[in-house]
Design an enzyme around this catalytic site. Structure first.
Site, PDB file in Angstrom:
ATOM      1  CD  GLU A   1      95.211  32.216  37.106  1.00 35.18           C
ATOM      2  OE1 GLU A   1      94.979  32.250  38.319  1.00 35.18           O
ATOM      3  OE2 GLU A   1      96.339  31.923  36.644  1.00 35.18           O
ATOM      4  N   PRO A   2      93.358  34.150  31.481  1.00 41.12           N
ATOM      5  CG  PRO A   2      91.627  34.733  30.038  1.00 41.12           C
ATOM      6  CD  PRO A   2      91.893  34.110  31.378  1.00 41.12           C
ATOM      7  N   GLY A   3      95.613  36.354  29.794  1.00 45.04           N
ATOM      8  CA  GLY A   3      96.119  37.735  29.762  1.00 45.04           C
ATOM      9  C   GLY A   3      96.366  38.116  28.317  1.00 45.04           C
ATOM     10  NE  ARG A   4     101.593  35.843  25.422  1.00 47.92           N
ATOM     11  CZ  ARG A   4     102.835  36.246  25.725  1.00 47.92           C
ATOM     12  NH1 ARG A   4     103.417  37.163  24.993  1.00 47.92           N
ATOM     13  NH2 ARG A   4     103.491  35.731  26.745  1.00 47.92           N
TER      14      ARG A   4
ATOM     15  CB  CYS B   1     123.400  54.132  25.757  1.00 48.26           C
ATOM     16  SG  CYS B   1     123.007  55.827  25.371  1.00 48.26           S
ATOM     17  CD  GLU B   2     121.395  48.135  27.874  1.00 45.58           C
ATOM     18  OE1 GLU B   2     121.620  46.958  27.573  1.00 45.58           O
ATOM     19  OE2 GLU B   2     120.950  48.496  28.960  1.00 45.58           O
TER      20      GLU B   2
HETATM   21  N1  LLP Z   1      98.318  33.211  35.446  1.00 43.88           N
HETATM   22  C1  LLP Z   1      99.515  33.270  36.025  1.00 43.88           C
HETATM   23  C2  LLP Z   1      99.701  32.678  37.355  1.00 43.88           C
HETATM   24  C3  LLP Z   1     100.584  33.910  35.367  1.00 43.88           C
HETATM   25  O1  LLP Z   1     101.779  33.963  35.961  1.00 43.88           O
HETATM   26  C4  LLP Z   1     100.391  34.472  34.086  1.00 43.88           C
HETATM   27  C5  LLP Z   1     101.477  35.132  33.359  1.00 43.88           C
HETATM   28  C6  LLP Z   1      99.097  34.401  33.518  1.00 43.88           C
HETATM   29  C7  LLP Z   1      98.082  33.751  34.222  1.00 43.88           C
HETATM   30  C8  LLP Z   1      98.761  34.989  32.188  1.00 43.88           C
HETATM   31  O2  LLP Z   1      99.443  34.391  31.153  1.00 43.88           O
HETATM   32  P1  LLP Z   1      99.058  34.739  29.629  1.00 43.88           P
HETATM   33  O3  LLP Z   1      97.656  34.267  29.381  1.00 43.88           O
HETATM   34  O4  LLP Z   1      99.160  36.206  29.454  1.00 43.88           O
HETATM   35  O5  LLP Z   1     100.073  34.010  28.837  1.00 43.88           O
HETATM   36  N2  LLP Z   1     106.363  38.982  30.042  1.00 43.88           N
HETATM   37  C9  LLP Z   1     106.206  37.761  29.288  1.00 43.88           C
HETATM   38  C10 LLP Z   1     105.023  36.939  29.774  1.00 43.88           C
HETATM   39  C11 LLP Z   1     105.089  36.614  31.240  1.00 43.88           C
HETATM   40  C12 LLP Z   1     103.891  35.838  31.731  1.00 43.88           C
HETATM   41  C13 LLP Z   1     103.809  35.839  33.218  1.00 43.88           C
HETATM   42  N3  LLP Z   1     102.697  35.136  33.766  1.00 43.88           N
HETATM   43  C14 LLP Z   1     106.080  38.110  27.816  1.00 43.88           C
HETATM   44  O6  LLP Z   1     106.162  39.284  27.457  1.00 43.88           O
HETATM   45  O7  LLP Z   1     105.929  37.228  26.988  1.00 43.88           O
END
Ligand code: LLP
Length: 419
Positions: A273-276, A343-344
């Site tokens: 489940e990659p995102g970032r 304004c913070e």
């Molecule tokens: N799977 C699950 C169940 C998750 O909760 C998340 C992210 C991912 C996969 C993807 O994670 P990644 O590969 O993107 O690290 N807003 C924060 C990051 C919050 C991540 C939430 N969950 C930031 O800006 O660093």
């Protein structure tokens, strides 16, 4: 690494000068490189190719429909956490059979929608959630495929707000509770347990905590099989870290090399489940300097993007590189805080940066702003959210137009008209 580069002092996204896009579409502006998104997706795909995993892109990182469609066309599935994300996936034609649904607070309405759609599985985070899914499935006359999300109690060594696999975190189930739930699920007749899920945090730069977690889950999977459960899927979650500053994260290949020997013997279909990792370095936020202001101790560059557009620095003290879009000369650098108009005092994009002397009207690029950037933008201070542009080679197109003040006010104006 990514497709942003400087030629003759000018920042480019692929073949397009960033300054040209800022002029055409205004600022603040998110700009993404299509090629970077694709190449990062392919890096994971090829690193894990011997296991043929289902790669469920984590929609929350960047949920723009054009990005989702791009990834869907590469065969990606989706990791979703709300009905809104389900509908986004649906809008770009991602097969429901490639969607997995996580999150600690799934509502009855959301569960019903996902179940009717026929998603691959829910990643269940608690006992009451398992019971609710069972009830809803009974009502819909469906069998709900579920994986139980395990909290393996490992330290992912990342920011405390994005650590999710430690005892004190709200996510997942302890191994013993999950074992218990598997057994209970024999009586919860509308559930079909099919796998194990974990996600231990985000911006994780080493494979070590994953290895620890998998080792803890290995025995559990063996025990479950012995008790007659068919564990078809193993979901490793997301969390792979990227370079914002000086980090040296493992590459996809190094990560795969470290974990595949542990995953292969599990004999499960792997889900990632990659995102970032896919979108983080594929985006920048372009902002224009409005004023330069001399403070007691340093110079403030007041820019037209604020914490409402990019909250990561304020929320996590996250570091994002900031560089001028057009470098006039190699003159001396000045100690500068790059701050927004909100304004913070927490409204900053970068603090104590040594950057070339700026002038009002200069453009700055905030790097690594593809993930959790526009996705976390808000209307705080009644500021419309930025536009988003996607560059592919020498071409650029708007993938989300700038929000207007009218659009922002519309739900409230509608209420005014009723009184
Ligand atoms: N799977 C699950 C169940 C998750 O909760 C998340 C992210 C991912 C996969 C993807 O994670 P990644 O590969 O993107 O690290 N807003 C924060 C990051 C919050 C991540 C939430 N969950 C930031 O800006 O660093």
């Amino acid at each position: 690494m990514d497709d942003f580069s400087v030629h003759k002092g000018e920042l480019y996204c692929e073949e397009v000068p960033v300054a040209r896009l800022a002029k055409a579409y205004g600022t603040p502006l998110y700009i993404y490189s299509q090629n970077t998104v694709l190449s990062h997706f392919r890096k994971i795909q090829s690193a894990f190719s011997e296991l043929d995993p289902l790669i469920c892109y984590s929609v929350k990182a960047n949920s723009n429909l054009s990005i989702l469609r791009l990834l869907a066309r590469q065969g990606a599935g989706l990791d979703i956490v709300s009905q809104g994300e389900l509908v986004r996936g649906q809008a770009v034609g991602v097969p429901y059979g490639k969607m997995v649904y996580a999150g600690v607070g799934k509502t009855e309405v959301e569960i019903t929608a996902a179940l009717r759609a026929g998603i691959l599985m829910f990643n269940v985070e608690s006992e009451p959630e398992a019971r609710l899914i069972n009830r809803v499935a009974g009502r819909c006359r469906k069998k709900a495929r579920v994986a139980f999300r395990i909290n393996p109690d490992v330290d992912a060594r990342t920011h405390k707000y994005i650590t999710t696999g430690k005892k004190e975190n709200k996510f997942g189930l302890s191994i013993s509770l999950a074992m218990d739930l598997f057994r209970q699920s024999r009586r919860l007749r509308n559930l079909e347990p099919v796998g194990i899920h974990m996600h231990i945090g985000s911006q994780i730069t080493s494979a070590t905590p994953y290895i620890q977690a998998i080792q803890r889950l290995k025995k559990m999977i063996a025990d479950l099989r012995q008790q007659g459960f068919e564990i078809k899927y193993f979901n490793l979650g997301g969390g792979l870290g990227i370079i914002y500053d000086e980090e040296r994260p493992q590459t996809a290949v190094e990560f795969a090399r470290a974990v595949i020997p542990l995953i292969r013997p599990l004999n499960c279909r792997l889900i990632l489940e990659p995102g970032r990792f896919i979108v983080g370095n594929a985006g920048i936020l372009v902002t224009r300097v409005q004023y330069l202001k001399r403070g007691y101790l340093k110079t403030f560059a007041i820019v037209d993007a604020g914490m409402n557009d990019l909250i990561r620095p304020s929320l996590y003290h996250a570091y994002h590189r900031i560089l001028p879009v057009s470098r006039r000369s190699r003159g001396k650098t000045v100690l500068t805080d790059i701050v927004g108009p909100i304004c913070e005092s927490g409204d900053f994009l970068g603090k104590d940066r040594h950057i070339p002397q700026l002038e009002p009207g200069d453009l700055l690029a905030v790097r690594s702003a593809g993930a959790y950037a526009m996705a976390m933008a808000s209307n705080y201070n009644s500021r419309p959210r930025p536009a988003e542009v996607m560059v592919a080679g020498g071409r650029a197109r708007v993938i989300r137009r700038r929000e207007t003040i009218n659009e922002m006010l519309e739900p409230e104006l509608a209420a005014l008209s009723k009184t």
